[in-house]
Design an enzyme around this catalytic site. Structure first.
Site, PDB file in Angstrom:
ATOM      1  N   ARG A  47       0.857  -1.181   0.000  1.00 31.71           N
ATOM      2  CA  ARG A  47       0.000   0.000   0.000  1.00 31.71           C
ATOM      3  C   ARG A  47       0.895   1.233   0.000  1.00 31.71           C
ATOM      4  O   ARG A  47       2.093   1.144   0.173  1.00 31.71           O
ATOM      5  CB  ARG A  47      -0.993   0.005   1.183  1.00 31.71           C
ATOM      6  CG  ARG A  47      -0.496  -0.583   2.419  1.00 31.71           C
ATOM      7  CD  ARG A  47      -0.039   0.268   3.584  1.00 31.71           C
ATOM      8  NE  ARG A  47      -0.197   1.666   3.496  1.00 31.71           N
ATOM      9  CZ  ARG A  47       0.825   2.497   3.591  1.00 31.71           C
ATOM     10  NH1 ARG A  47       2.068   2.072   3.757  1.00 31.71           N
ATOM     11  NH2 ARG A  47       0.638   3.791   3.523  1.00 31.71           N
ATOM     12  N   GLY A  48       0.219   2.393  -0.171  1.00 30.26           N
ATOM     13  CA  GLY A  48       0.983   3.623  -0.347  1.00 30.26           C
ATOM     14  C   GLY A  48       1.150   3.824  -1.845  1.00 30.26           C
ATOM     15  O   GLY A  48       1.535   2.884  -2.568  1.00 30.26           O
ATOM     16  N   ALA A  49       0.848   5.053  -2.313  1.00 30.28           N
ATOM     17  CA  ALA A  49       0.740   5.278  -3.758  1.00 30.28           C
ATOM     18  C   ALA A  49       1.976   4.828  -4.559  1.00 30.28           C
ATOM     19  O   ALA A  49       1.845   4.040  -5.512  1.00 30.28           O
ATOM     20  CB  ALA A  49       0.409   6.745  -4.017  1.00 30.28           C
ATOM     21  N   ARG A  90      -7.342  -0.826  -7.082  1.00 38.84           N
ATOM     22  CA  ARG A  90      -7.663   0.329  -6.217  1.00 38.84           C
ATOM     23  C   ARG A  90      -7.813   1.570  -7.107  1.00 38.84           C
ATOM     24  O   ARG A  90      -7.016   1.750  -8.038  1.00 38.84           O
ATOM     25  CB  ARG A  90      -6.574   0.562  -5.160  1.00 38.84           C
ATOM     26  CG  ARG A  90      -6.493  -0.564  -4.124  1.00 38.84           C
ATOM     27  CD  ARG A  90      -5.596  -0.185  -2.960  1.00 38.84           C
ATOM     28  NE  ARG A  90      -6.269   0.706  -2.018  1.00 38.84           N
ATOM     29  CZ  ARG A  90      -5.652   1.287  -0.985  1.00 38.84           C
ATOM     30  NH1 ARG A  90      -4.352   1.092  -0.788  1.00 38.84           N
ATOM     31  NH2 ARG A  90      -6.317   2.058  -0.153  1.00 38.84           N
ATOM     32  N   ASP A 238      -2.020  10.711  -2.581  1.00 41.05           N
ATOM     33  CA  ASP A 238      -2.360   9.615  -3.504  1.00 41.05           C
ATOM     34  C   ASP A 238      -2.646  10.111  -4.909  1.00 41.05           C
ATOM     35  O   ASP A 238      -2.457   9.383  -5.885  1.00 41.05           O
ATOM     36  CB  ASP A 238      -3.554   8.832  -2.970  1.00 41.05           C
ATOM     37  CG  ASP A 238      -3.112   7.941  -1.826  1.00 41.05           C
ATOM     38  OD1 ASP A 238      -3.047   8.429  -0.689  1.00 41.05           O
ATOM     39  OD2 ASP A 238      -2.765   6.780  -2.089  1.00 41.05           O
ATOM     40  N   ASN A 248      -5.551  12.251  -0.172  1.00 44.55           N
ATOM     41  CA  ASN A 248      -4.684  11.436   0.690  1.00 44.55           C
ATOM     42  C   ASN A 248      -5.595  10.691   1.677  1.00 44.55           C
ATOM     43  O   ASN A 248      -6.828  10.844   1.649  1.00 44.55           O
ATOM     44  CB  ASN A 248      -3.663  12.319   1.413  1.00 44.55           C
ATOM     45  CG  ASN A 248      -2.569  11.493   2.095  1.00 44.55           C
ATOM     46  OD1 ASN A 248      -1.964  10.623   1.460  1.00 44.55           O
ATOM     47  ND2 ASN A 248      -2.320  11.720   3.371  1.00 44.55           N
ATOM     48  N   LYS A 249      -5.004   9.896   2.508  1.00 39.79           N
ATOM     49  CA  LYS A 249      -5.749   9.049   3.453  1.00 39.79           C
ATOM     50  C   LYS A 249      -6.847   9.819   4.188  1.00 39.79           C
ATOM     51  O   LYS A 249      -6.627  10.952   4.606  1.00 39.79           O
ATOM     52  CB  LYS A 249      -4.748   8.442   4.449  1.00 39.79           C
ATOM     53  CG  LYS A 249      -5.316   7.570   5.533  1.00 39.79           C
ATOM     54  CD  LYS A 249      -6.224   6.468   5.032  1.00 39.79           C
ATOM     55  CE  LYS A 249      -5.542   5.594   4.002  1.00 39.79           C
ATOM     56  NZ  LYS A 249      -6.521   4.715   3.282  1.00 39.79           N
TER      57      LYS A 249
HETATM   58  O1  MRU Z   1      -4.757   3.146   1.906  1.00 36.84           O
HETATM   59  P1  MRU Z   1      -3.275   3.376   1.867  1.00 36.84           P
HETATM   60  O2  MRU Z   1      -2.575   2.879   3.081  1.00 36.84           O
HETATM   61  O3  MRU Z   1      -2.662   2.883   0.578  1.00 36.84           O
HETATM   62  O4  MRU Z   1      -3.141   4.955   1.862  1.00 36.84           O
HETATM   63  C1  MRU Z   1      -1.851   5.513   1.756  1.00 36.84           C
HETATM   64  C2  MRU Z   1      -1.806   6.976   1.887  1.00 36.84           C
HETATM   65  O5  MRU Z   1      -2.807   7.637   1.977  1.00 36.84           O
HETATM   66  C3  MRU Z   1      -0.448   7.618   1.832  1.00 36.84           C
HETATM   67  O6  MRU Z   1      -0.417   8.773   2.590  1.00 36.84           O
HETATM   68  C4  MRU Z   1      -0.141   7.982   0.368  1.00 36.84           C
HETATM   69  O7  MRU Z   1      -0.299   6.881  -0.469  1.00 36.84           O
HETATM   70  C5  MRU Z   1       1.216   8.527   0.203  1.00 36.84           C
HETATM   71  S1  MRU Z   1       2.456   7.310   0.272  1.00 36.84           S
HETATM   72  C6  MRU Z   1       3.952   8.003   0.004  1.00 36.84           C
END
Ligand code: MRU
Length: 358
Positions: A47-49, A90, A238, A248-249
């Protein structure tokens, strides 16, 4: 610390650090087929963009191996189907579509070649995406470290660290570089309901780096700010629209509003691959909706009445007007507006649009 690795040569395999099991267990899973990787992205094992983008790039190499095993004549058509499947895992993080588009262009350029040569080319491209992401993260760290105030407090939300990228992180890259330069500061980490990326992942990786970290529940951020403990807020992203509106989250928008109310600068850190200049503003960013179980029975413990209605958007959009600056590998975008973003990012992005718009 790296959340993914490719083991072996072109016949090798993608391995992912299973982030659903952190911090209690460091376990790697093998992604030998596209279905396994799709599930891993969907269920946030990776996970994480930026990390999702890198994983998907290797997923195309895995797909090419599966196709070769089945001796499919029209392998490019089959590969496109695999890309479509991965793209559906996703919807919000644009890095997924960016990386798949790049891999598809690579495949298109070699599709007349023998399958072995084409597969070798795809693996080189996936490695390049991973290495470029690592370089972008290091550059974000260099550009952003000076924003971390000596002796101050930094608040972050979710996980934008090494675990969310190929290595080193985006928001956390600024902290890692400042720490490496000897700056002393404390990081307040929002636990980040419902899946606790802050508590489980950010606190874990900052502690491993020896950075002073204090975990708070999401609903404590206002009080911590009022007590004067926070000098700057930094989060990842994201997807960033052409005008700077940033997805973002879930919870990030609320933190940005709180920062504004307390006169605290709110920064976003993200590589150019997180910008989506085809989207004019944040209203058009697709927001992933996830299941009720994450809210009412997360981590296998029921915490709400059976049958209660739940709403679980995984992301929110922070308007550009609340963002003091966006730290990218190309420098800090400030002010955050359409013109400045276009000037800094416009030329860096792949001009070929279409395909995986997300
Ligand atoms: O649902 P996730 O855990 O994939 O969400 C991740 C985030 O919101 C991060 O802040 C974002 O992807 C930036 S990662 C460098």
């Amino acid at each position: 610390m790296r959340p993914l690795r490719w083991r072996g040569d072109v016949d090798g395999c993608l391995e992912l650090l299973d982030q659903t099991r952190l911090p209690n267990e460091v376990a790697w899973i093998e992604c030998g087929d596209v279905a396994t990787l799709h599930e891993a992205i969907r269920s946030l094992r990776v996970r994480g963009a930026p990390a999702i983008g890198c994983a998907a790039a290797y997923g195309v190499v895995v797909a090419a191996k599966e196709i070769a095993a089945r001796r499919v004549a029209d392998w490019f058509g089959e590969l496109c189907k695999a890309c479509d499947h991965l793209a559906a895992a996703r919807p919000t993080a644009v890095n997924l579509f960016w990386a798949l588009r790049r891999m598809r262009h690579c495949a298109e350029s070699v599709c007349a070649e023998p399958l072995d040569a084409a597969r070798a080319c795809l693996l080189r491209e996936a490695h390049a995406i991973r290495d470029e992401d690592a370089a972008m993260c290091r550059a974000i760290g260099r550009h952003g470290a000076a924003l971390i105030p000596p002796g101050g407090g930094v608040l972050t939300h979710c996980n934008a660290g090494a675990l969310a990228t190929s290595e080193y992180g985006t928001a956390l890259a600024m902290m890692y570089t400042a720490h490496e330069r000897g700056t002393k500061f404390r990081v307040f980490v929002d636990e980040t309901r419902p899946l606790l990326q802050g508590a489980r992942l950010t606190a874990w990786e900052l502690m491993q780096a020896g950075i002073d970290v204090t975990l708070i529940c999401d609903n404590m951020a206002a009080q911590v700010m009022r007590e004067g403990r926070v000098s700057i807020v930094v989060t990842g992203a994201d997807r960033i629209a052409a005008n700077g509106d940033t997805a973002n989250k879930i919870g990030t928008y609320g933190v940005a509003v709180l920062a504004k109310a307390h006169g605290i600068p709110f920064y976003v850190a993200a590589p150019s691959s997180t910008f989506d200049l085809t989207i004019s503003n944040g209203a058009s960013i697709p927001i992933e909706q996830r299941g009720a179980a994450e809210v009412c029975e997360g981590f296998e413990r029921r915490t709400a009445p059976v049958g209660v209605e739940c709403y679980n958007p995984a992301f929110d959009v922070t308007p550009a007007g609340l963002i003091a600056g966006i730290v990218t590998e190309l420098g800090v975008i400030r002010p955050v507006d359409r013109e400045t973003i276009h000037k800094v990012i416009g030329a860096a992005l792949d001009p070929v649009q279409g395909g995986y718009g997300g």
